[in-house]
Design a protein around this motif. Structure first.
Motif: not given
Length: 486
Positions: A252-281
């Motif tokens: 859910p959230g503000p993104g169109a079609g339920g996609s992840p919410a990003g920065p507002p229109p015109g923003s140049l900010r880049e999201p933080a990469p998501v860390p990988a899980a540690l030692g779990v499969a």
């Protein structure tokens, strides 16, 4: 025996690689009636003696300097000049320094040592605090960081504006810090309450720093906080996630079609990469297995993730309302792949109101400076004892929900363990939440759900399945994505 206080020039030399003094503003040479605006007998003579003794013409020295490679405006108080007190000429210099910082896009570093407002100028001196507060607010609105260093003493209006009003507050170990100066406190007041360490413990300052380390620590803070200029950012991209086919982009959230919410229109900010899980499969087979894995003592906690994610980091501490939550919430800024990312991370313990307020403070600052935020969710829930209620648990959680909902900078969330109800959800970014395979997220703990439904303890495990709290359940519900082992 009284320890000698460092002069303004000495503290500048302690932290700066070079220094260029700003010219006095026109008001700095303002003409005044003999003995100042109040005609205070002997005031002119006191100023002349102070000037001869210190070599300064006022109680602040303002200029530009390079601190650890970052250019900044320094405001150094000279305590030897009438106790570092603020008068009209002091206000002129401070206003000019803040104005220069905004015009040249520089951070501001107040090096504070003051006893407060200058009595010989009466209310005209006291109202300089309003002037300073306005300059600080304008600089904050301009997206420029302010990092204060508290020296001995930092009291009165100087503490209540330049010191406590900064984004990050560092203090020297021997600094007296408090609104009340040493001569106006109650006679039975505990002197330990008016120290730098006490202010850190009360959440009003971030850290005590040894003088030998101050240049390095201050330089690191300035580099971290000046990395967020939006003009330097590339267009926002969704962080890559090692893919399970089930981990389609949903939520859910503000993104169109339920996609992840990003920065507002015109923003140049880049999201933080998501860390990988540690030692779990593998993913948990049942809801109760997900709970057990999330509660397992050997599971990686927040510090493990932060250490793996950041090459180095610095912490902020305290909610600026008298509280800290070092056992429940870790907040600060770090460097990941060469850029600054802010973090707010739950530690697996119940989060206290001060923890939520500190996270809200962190996200507001990151949002203002254009720095992306990473949040790590891991709590059985908000602290629910009587003291937590007295400290305003509901209001603190509501504040964090609001800050996350309205942030313009992208927030990325990783659930690394327990996701216990609203106390966990408050830290989660709508539409931009991932989870590790050894985590769960639930409307309420299975034990509590069974109790509310008046089910016997033997039905707790079945209740966990009904709640659909496993990571893969949450993917199917369109609430999260899954990140695999790194």
């Amino acid at each position: 025996m009284t320890t000698r206080r460092a002069s303004a020039r000495e503290v500048i030399a302690l932290v700066a690689d070079d220094f260029s003094r700003l010219p006095d503003p026109p008001g700095g040479q303002r003409a005044s009636a003999p003995d100042g605006p109040l005609g205070w007998p002997g005031y002119d003579a006191s100023r002349e003696r102070a000037a001869r003794r210190t070599g300064e013409s006022e109680s602040v020295v303002c200029g530009t300097a390079s601190v650890g490679g970052t250019r900044a405006v320094l405001i150094a108080f000279e305590f030897g000049f009438l106790g570092g007190s603020l008068g009209e000429r002091t206000g002129d210099r401070l206003e000019a320094a803040y104005t220069y910082a905004r015009e040249h896009r520089l951070p501001v570093v107040p090096l504070v040592a003051t006893g407060g407002s200058r009595m010989q100028e009466g209310m005209l001196a006291l109202t300089q605090l309003q002037r300073v507060a306005r300059q600080s607010a304008l600089t904050r609105e301009a997206g420029l960081p302010q990092v204060a260093v508290l020296r001995d003493p930092t009291t009165g209006g100087g503490w209540a504006t330049l010191g406590a009003g900064a984004d990050v507050v560092l203090a020297l170990p021997d600094a007296q810090v408090g609104f009340a100066g040493s001569r106006v406190r109650p006679p039975d007041a505990d002197p330990a309450a008016y120290t730098a360490r006490a202010q850190v413990a009360a959440g009003a300052a971030d850290a005590v720093v040894d003088p030998a380390e101050l240049r390095d620590v201050l330089g690191r803070w300035l580099r971290l906080l000046t990395d967020g200029a939006p003009s330097a950012r590339r267009p926002a991209e969704t962080p890559g996630t090692p893919g399970r086919s089930a981990a389609a982009e949903t939520g859910p959230g503000p993104g169109a079609g339920g996609s992840p919410a990003g920065p507002p229109p015109g923003s140049l900010r880049e999201p933080a990469p998501v860390p990988a899980a540690l030692g779990v499969a593998d993913l948990p087979r049942t809801g109760w297995e997900a709970v057990r894995r999330a509660r397992a003592a050997e599971r990686p906690r927040a510090r493990t993730y932060l250490d793996a994610y950041f090459s180095h980091r610095l912490a902020i501490s305290g909610d600026r309302c008298g509280g800290v939550d070092p056992d429940g919430m870790l907040c600060g800024f770090g460097v990941h792949q060469g850029r600054t990312v802010a973090y707010a991370a739950q530690t697996g313990a119940a989060t206290r109101p001060a923890g939520y307020r500190t996270a809200a403070r962190l996200i507001r600052l990151a949002d203002r400076l254009g720095i992306p935020v990473l949040t790590l969710v891991d709590t059985p829930g908000a602290a629910n004892d009587a003291e937590a209620e007295r400290q305003g648990a509901g209001a603190a959680i509501a504040e964090l929900f609001g800050v996350v909902a309205t942030a313009r900078t992208p927030i990325t969330t990783l659930v690394i363990g327990e996701g216990g109800s609203g106390g966990a959800l408050a830290l989660a970014a709508p539409g931009r939440t991932w989870a590790t395979p050894d985590s769960y997220f639930s409307v309420i703990a299975p034990e509590s759900a069974a109790a509310i439904l008046k089910r016997p303890p033997r039905e707790v495990e079945a209740t966990a399945d009904q709640l659909r709290i496993r990571p893969q359940d949450l993917v199917e519900l369109g609430l999260i994505r899954i990140t695999e082992a790194g």
